[in-house]
Write a protein that holds these residues in place. Structure first.
Motif, PDB file in Angstrom:
ATOM      1  N   ILE A   1      -0.687  -1.488   8.676  1.00  0.00           N
ATOM      2  CA  ILE A   1      -0.060  -1.866   7.407  1.00  0.00           C
ATOM      3  C   ILE A   1      -1.059  -2.594   6.511  1.00  0.00           C
ATOM      4  CG2 ILE A   1       1.843  -3.170   6.361  1.00  0.00           C
ATOM      5  CD1 ILE A   1       3.431  -2.694   8.899  1.00  0.00           C
ATOM      6  N   PHE A   2      -2.047  -3.278   7.110  1.00  0.00           N
ATOM      7  CA  PHE A   2      -3.095  -3.898   6.302  1.00  0.00           C
ATOM      8  C   PHE A   2      -3.812  -2.846   5.462  1.00  0.00           C
ATOM      9  CE2 PHE A   2      -2.587  -7.262   9.430  1.00  0.00           C
ATOM     10  CZ  PHE A   2      -2.786  -8.400   8.684  1.00  0.00           C
ATOM     11  N   LEU A   3      -4.081  -1.696   6.071  1.00  0.00           N
ATOM     12  CA  LEU A   3      -4.805  -0.632   5.365  1.00  0.00           C
ATOM     13  C   LEU A   3      -3.937  -0.007   4.278  1.00  0.00           C
ATOM     14  CD1 LEU A   3      -6.339  -0.985   8.128  1.00  0.00           C
ATOM     15  CD2 LEU A   3      -6.984   1.399   7.919  1.00  0.00           C
ATOM     16  N   THR A   4      -2.694   0.338   4.635  1.00  0.00           N
ATOM     17  CA  THR A   4      -1.827   0.970   3.638  1.00  0.00           C
ATOM     18  C   THR A   4      -1.516   0.017   2.494  1.00  0.00           C
ATOM     19  OG1 THR A   4       0.113   0.357   4.971  1.00  0.00           O
ATOM     20  CG2 THR A   4      -0.821   2.547   5.319  1.00  0.00           C
ATOM     21  N   SER A   5      -1.408  -1.273   2.784  1.00  0.00           N
ATOM     22  CA  SER A   5      -1.171  -2.250   1.715  1.00  0.00           C
ATOM     23  C   SER A   5      -2.382  -2.338   0.792  1.00  0.00           C
ATOM     24  CB  SER A   5      -0.870  -3.628   2.315  1.00  0.00           C
ATOM     25  OG  SER A   5       0.340  -3.615   3.039  1.00  0.00           O
ATOM     26  N   PHE A   6      -3.575  -2.273   1.367  1.00  0.00           N
ATOM     27  CA  PHE A   6      -4.788  -2.315   0.553  1.00  0.00           C
ATOM     28  C   PHE A   6      -4.841  -1.125  -0.404  1.00  0.00           C
ATOM     29  CE2 PHE A   6      -9.100  -0.686  -0.011  1.00  0.00           C
ATOM     30  CZ  PHE A   6      -9.697  -1.752  -0.656  1.00  0.00           C
ATOM     31  N   PHE A   7      -4.615   0.057   0.134  1.00  0.00           N
ATOM     32  CA  PHE A   7      -4.665   1.241  -0.727  1.00  0.00           C
ATOM     33  C   PHE A   7      -3.514   1.243  -1.735  1.00  0.00           C
ATOM     34  CE2 PHE A   7      -7.047   2.893   3.040  1.00  0.00           C
ATOM     35  CZ  PHE A   7      -8.257   3.069   2.380  1.00  0.00           C
ATOM     36  N   GLY A   8      -2.393   0.654  -1.359  1.00  0.00           N
ATOM     37  CA  GLY A   8      -1.300   0.517  -2.306  1.00  0.00           C
ATOM     38  C   GLY A   8      -1.688  -0.340  -3.495  1.00  0.00           C
ATOM     39  N   VAL A   9      -2.408  -1.432  -3.232  1.00  0.00           N
ATOM     40  CA  VAL A   9      -2.887  -2.293  -4.322  1.00  0.00           C
ATOM     41  C   VAL A   9      -3.871  -1.533  -5.203  1.00  0.00           C
ATOM     42  CG1 VAL A   9      -4.295  -4.325  -4.841  1.00  0.00           C
ATOM     43  CG2 VAL A   9      -2.499  -4.462  -3.130  1.00  0.00           C
ATOM     44  N   MET A  10      -4.795  -0.806  -4.585  1.00  0.00           N
ATOM     45  CA  MET A  10      -5.800  -0.080  -5.350  1.00  0.00           C
ATOM     46  C   MET A  10      -5.167   0.966  -6.272  1.00  0.00           C
ATOM     47  SD  MET A  10      -8.630  -1.457  -4.504  1.00  0.00           S
ATOM     48  CE  MET A  10      -9.825  -0.278  -5.115  1.00  0.00           C
ATOM     49  N   VAL A  11      -4.089   1.604  -5.800  1.00  0.00           N
ATOM     50  CA  VAL A  11      -3.453   2.665  -6.580  1.00  0.00           C
ATOM     51  C   VAL A  11      -2.517   2.096  -7.636  1.00  0.00           C
ATOM     52  CG1 VAL A  11      -1.864   4.619  -6.474  1.00  0.00           C
ATOM     53  CG2 VAL A  11      -3.661   4.375  -4.748  1.00  0.00           C
ATOM     54  N   PHE A  12      -1.632   1.179  -7.231  1.00  0.00           N
ATOM     55  CA  PHE A  12      -0.588   0.720  -8.142  1.00  0.00           C
ATOM     56  C   PHE A  12      -1.070  -0.326  -9.138  1.00  0.00           C
ATOM     57  CE2 PHE A  12       1.965   2.136  -4.407  1.00  0.00           C
ATOM     58  CZ  PHE A  12       2.638   3.162  -5.060  1.00  0.00           C
ATOM     59  N   ARG A  13      -2.185  -1.005  -8.845  1.00  0.00           N
ATOM     60  CA  ARG A  13      -2.668  -2.022  -9.775  1.00  0.00           C
ATOM     61  C   ARG A  13      -3.060  -1.416 -11.126  1.00  0.00           C
ATOM     62  NH1 ARG A  13      -3.891  -7.049  -9.714  1.00  0.00           N
ATOM     63  NH2 ARG A  13      -3.537  -7.291  -7.487  1.00  0.00           N
ATOM     64  N   ARG A  14      -3.358  -0.142 -11.142  1.00  0.00           N
ATOM     65  CA  ARG A  14      -3.750   0.503 -12.395  1.00  0.00           C
ATOM     66  C   ARG A  14      -2.588   0.611 -13.379  1.00  0.00           C
ATOM     67  NH1 ARG A  14      -7.097   5.616  -9.747  1.00  0.00           N
ATOM     68  NH2 ARG A  14      -8.665   4.370  -8.612  1.00  0.00           N
ATOM     69  N   CYS A  15      -1.363   0.561 -12.858  1.00  0.00           N
ATOM     70  CA  CYS A  15      -0.222   0.764 -13.750  1.00  0.00           C
ATOM     71  C   CYS A  15       0.797  -0.367 -13.721  1.00  0.00           C
ATOM     72  CB  CYS A  15       0.482   2.091 -13.423  1.00  0.00           C
ATOM     73  SG  CYS A  15       0.899   2.300 -11.679  1.00  0.00           S
ATOM     74  N   VAL A  16       0.698  -1.313 -12.780  1.00  0.00           N
ATOM     75  CA  VAL A  16       1.647  -2.423 -12.729  1.00  0.00           C
ATOM     76  C   VAL A  16       0.882  -3.736 -12.537  1.00  0.00           C
ATOM     77  CG1 VAL A  16       3.485  -0.983 -11.805  1.00  0.00           C
ATOM     78  CG2 VAL A  16       1.992  -2.221 -10.233  1.00  0.00           C
ATOM     79  N   GLY A  17       1.568  -4.842 -12.823  1.00  0.00           N
ATOM     80  CA  GLY A  17       0.968  -6.162 -12.679  1.00  0.00           C
ATOM     81  C   GLY A  17       1.200  -6.755 -11.306  1.00  0.00           C
TER      82      GLY A  17
END
Length: 447
Positions: A302-318
């Motif tokens: 989950i550490f890995l999936t959370s990291f990639f989630g931040v990398m992807v979603f940070r471009r469109c949400v705060g």
């Protein structure tokens, strides 16, 4: 020429914080599996009046882990605060090196318990020794402080998530290997000894690397005071002429709301994971050492999936939206866990927790932007200690509720954790609503 360049590159890497994180987490992953299997073996013959054999085993294990984890949270409070103050006075390695000594001693004590068949309660003494060294409550803020002070406010969330990514990757590797290493049999010592010996060796190497090689940047990249802001999507474009008094008042309220969110979310996650580690050892799952290792690896993944989630979603949400996304991910997954009866259902429930580790590092990064570099470590440690103190309430509560509901609904505690998570989404939503006028005001001033 090439070997020389390779050697210098290797030395340069060993002077960074990343090898410390990897070695420590590998050692922890190995020892965690060994501790759970040792507790299961020692509680096989537990018996309590008016309880079935399976319920007696579960009660014995949950009582042991309740006391053990309470000691891990209570004892380190004062030592961690003292270590954080030393760190903020310039001794940045102290909050890292001292807890690593405690990590090493704890692994040695567990090794002695398994080798000499000592009572499992000896681990309570190991928890006290580990706590007096500052424990994880001093070590992790120390690591995060080094990461925070080496980055700008704009990139701080990403840098901290990089640390979480490395931590999770090491946890996945260590957990996958731990179950198989536990089964490595020694005719004279039995199962688990090789696993613990490797854990002790890794933690010894980690301690030596942090003492001898780890280098701290003496000139952290500080941010100007007027560049510090609570919400990354609500700041950094404001001109220096903007009034300071009003935002400061709003920020103080937002900080309180963020802390409340962190406490509620950490209680839900901590209480659920506390029971989950014992839940998988009972029927109908009845996991072996290898399966326990795989289950721990799924948690570390989950550490890995959370990291990639931040990398992807940070471009469109705060940041606030990221926190809400992570909390929703955990709430849905842990609710489904309430009804798990097979291993495949367990992994399906875990797959819903893909972004469950986004909220806490994001909250830490928001808080770290509100204080000068000289008190950054203390601030993060205060948050960590608040989370630890909350464990004194939710660990016994979740344990006793689980024991009382074991016969009619063993997954009730997971439903409770999901409800607490949903409750924790309220204060962070208020932060988002309060930040809208601030963003509008700053845009008008910028125009």
């Amino acid at each position: 020429m090439f070997p020389s360049c390779l050697f210098h590159a290797a030395v340069a890497m060993l002077r960074r914080i990343e090898p410390t994180i990897v070695l420590q987490q590998l050692g922890s992953a190995l020892s965690n599996t060994a501790l759970h299997m040792a507790a299961r073996d020692r509680c096989l013959n537990a018996s309590y009046p008016d309880l079935s054999r399976e319920a007696s085993r579960q009660k014995a294990m949950t009582d042991f882990f309740m006391t053990y984890n309470l000691l891990l949270r209570l004892v380190p409070i004062l030592p961690a605060l003292l270590l954080a103050r030393w760190g903020d006075r310039g001794w940045r390695k102290v909050p890292i090196v001292v807890p690593l000594c405690g990590h090493l001693l704890l692994s040695v004590i567990l090794l002695l318990v398994v080798v000499f068949r000592l009572p499992l309660e000896v681990m309570f003494g190991g928890a006290v020794v580990y706590g007096l060294s500052g424990g994880f409550g001093a070590y992790w803020p120390g690591v995060m402080t080094l990461a925070a002070l080496s980055s700008t406010a704009k990139d701080r969330s990403k840098v901290m998530m990089n640390v979480e990514l490395l931590y999770g990757t090491a946890g996945v590797v260590g957990s996958l290997a731990s179950g198989h290493m536990f089964l490595v049999y020694s005719a004279s010592l039995g199962n688990g000894i090789i696993l613990l010996a490797v854990s002790v060796l890794l933690r010894l190497l980690c301690l030596l690397q942090s003492v001898v090689l780890l280098q701290v940047n003496p000139h952290p990249r500080d941010e100007p005071e007027d560049a510090r802001c609570l919400l990354s999507d609500a700041s950094c474009e404001a001109p220096s002429e903007a009034p300071a008094e009003a935002p400061a008042g709003r920020n103080r309220v937002n900080v309180v709301l963020l802390v409340v969110t962190a406490l509620l979310y950490s209680a839900a996650v901590g209480g659920a994971v506390e029971i989950l580690e014992v839940f998988v050892l009972k029927e109908p799952l009845s996991w072996s050492a290898t399966q326990v290792g795989y289950g721990n690896a799924a948690g570390s993944l989950i550490f890995l999936t959370s990291f990639f989630g931040v990398m992807v979603f940070r471009r469109c949400v705060g940041d606030v939206a990221l926190i809400l996304l992570g909390m929703l991910s955990f709430a849905s997954g842990i609710y489904f866990m309430s009804f798990v009866t097979t291993t495949s259902m367990f992994y399906l429930a875990r797959s819903l927790n893909l972004f469950a580790l986004i909220p806490m590092p994001t909250i830490r990064s928001l808080l770290s932007q509100q204080v000068p570099a000289s008190s950054c470590g203390t601030t993060l440690t205060y948050l960590q200690m608040a989370v630890k103190l909350s464990g004194l309430a939710y660990i016994p509560a979740f344990t006793k509720i689980y024991q009382r509901t074991l016969d009619w609904f063993p997954g009730f505690v997971f439903t409770l954790a999901s409800s607490i998570t949903v409750l924790g989404m309220i204060p962070i939503s208020i932060v988002h609503c309060r930040s809208r006028p601030v963003r509008q005001h700053m845009r008008i001033q910028a125009d």
